[in-house]
Scaffold this active site. Structure first.
Site, PDB file in Angstrom:
ATOM      1  N   GLU A  47       0.773  -1.200   0.016  1.00 29.21           N
ATOM      2  CA  GLU A  47      -0.080   0.035  -0.024  1.00 29.21           C
ATOM      3  C   GLU A  47       0.826   1.385   0.137  1.00 29.21           C
ATOM      4  OE1 GLU A  47      -3.687   1.930   2.594  1.00 29.21           O
ATOM      5  OE2 GLU A  47      -2.436   0.291   3.498  1.00 29.21           O
ATOM      6  N   LYS A 129      -8.453   4.801  -2.603  1.00 32.74           N
ATOM      7  CA  LYS A 129      -9.048   4.192  -1.357  1.00 32.74           C
ATOM      8  C   LYS A 129     -10.326   5.306  -1.047  1.00 32.74           C
ATOM      9  CE  LYS A 129      -7.878   2.385   3.288  1.00 32.74           C
ATOM     10  NZ  LYS A 129      -6.499   2.422   4.149  1.00 32.74           N
ATOM     11  N   CYS A 163      -5.849  -2.210   2.117  1.00 35.14           N
ATOM     12  CA  CYS A 163      -6.196  -2.490   3.696  1.00 35.14           C
ATOM     13  C   CYS A 163      -7.275  -2.582   4.046  1.00 35.14           C
ATOM     14  CB  CYS A 163      -5.195  -1.077   4.368  1.00 35.14           C
ATOM     15  SG  CYS A 163      -4.596  -1.298   6.013  1.00 35.14           S
TER      16      CYS A 163
END
Length: 347
Positions: A47, A129, A163
């Site tokens: 990430e 995200k 995540c």
């Protein structure tokens, strides 16, 4: 879709070059070449690996993190730009699909972005995200539904989440409903300790089982020297250890190779797509096991504009509105913020 093929995947656990976009990109290019040399058709990085995950935001209060936040701005990635061009060339040269996490800068904001490059070097997906987690909200802006896509690549149908997006079941289902064959997961690693590694493993194995796809997960790694670079406080250094679980999971929820939990390395495994059919024959969450008459997902896949303008149900350019060039005596313009702006022309 072809369910008779076999794909070799590599998940990379790797340390960034802290505070250096160029240094970290060099490590990315080297790892792409190494994965290709090992016969991999797909390589996945952690990430926001370029330039580095904002570990500072996890251990510093907002009032103290301005300097580090500004440094991240200076090293962040523009898309498209020099970083994407370098990775594109490397993917094309190695004939490998690359999934890379970056801190993407667009004007005055930074986003947690996931980039998927096809084996011919084409950037086939840039997604952000959708909801940064806890401390991350002081660093990154929010993404939108336009990135919740599965893309057709040289290795099959590929989707990605970052995540704790994996704790949003509707985001996961959006990709499942598009029949992803390989799910690429990215976590920061080097945080919170063993409990974070355990949670990561549970999360990716559950997604593999529920979606009936392969999961290729990459986490980052910090060296003791890098911990000292981030903070001299030994207590805070301990907070930034553990949490690493780089792994490749089958549609049956099993590890296809030993996970990498410490240090740099690669998890490499062959993905036999017949296992997807074997799993979904028993439980297909977006097929015979679904009940769309009872439960459905509604997904807005539109990119989110920051401003749009309308006049009497006819769109006018925003710059024309701002320059005061719109005609008629009375104009009403609706902005995406839900605010109605009225302007009266002067004679």
């Amino acid at each position: 879709m072809d369910y008779s093929r076999t794909v070799r995947a590599a998940a990379v656990q790797i340390s960034p070059v802290l505070f250096s976009r160029e240094g970290t990109v060099e490590k990315v290019l080297e790892a792409i070449a190494q994965a290709a040399k090992a016969g991999a058709n797909l390589v996945v990085f952690p990430e926001t690996f370029v330039p580095y995950y904002p570990y500072f935001s996890f251990i510093q209060p907002p009032v103290l993190m301005g300097k580090e936040h500004m440094r991240l701005y200076e090293e962040a990635v523009e898309v498209p730009g020099a970083v994407t061009e370098a990775v594109s060339q490397a993917a094309r040269a190695a004939n490998i699909v690359v999934v890379l996490g970056v801190n993407e800068r667009e004007n005055g904001s930074i986003y947690n972005a996931q980039l998927i490059f096809d084996a011919d070097g084409t950037l086939v997906l840039k997604r952000r995200k959708i909801t940064p987690t806890y401390h991350e909200r002081m660093v990154w802006g929010q993404g939108d539904g336009s990135g919740l896509k599965v893309v057709n690549t040289a290795v099959g149908m590929v989707g990605a989440l970052a995540c704790w997006e994996h704790y949003n079941p509707l985001a996961r289902y959006a990709l499942m409903a598009q029949h992803e064959q390989i799910h690429c997961a990215q976590f920061p690693g080097s945080m919170v300790g063993q409990i974070f590694a355990d949670q990561t493993e549970v999360t990716i194995r559950h997604h593999a089982l529920e979606s009936g796809c392969f999961v290729v997960n990459a986490t980052g790694w910090l060296t003791p020297e890098q911990l000292a670079q981030i903070t001299p406080d030994e207590k805070m250094q301990r907070v930034l250890t553990g949490g690493c679980h780089t792994a490749i999971i089958s549609p049956e929820g099993t590890h296809l190779c030993p996970p990498v939990t410490e240090g740099e390395g690669m998890a490499i495994a062959d993905l036999d797509f017949s296992l997807i059919t074997k799993r979904k024959r028993m439980m297909d969450s977006v097929g015979h096991y679904a009940r769309p008459d009872l439960l459905q997902l509604r997904l807005n896949i539109d990119a989110r504009p920051f401003m749009s303008a309308e006049m009497h149900h006819q769109a006018i350019p925003a710059e024309q509105l701002l320059n005061g060039e719109a005609a008629n005596e009375h104009e009403q313009t609706k902005l995406d913020y839900g605010v109605t702006v009225s302007r009266f022309a002067m004679d």
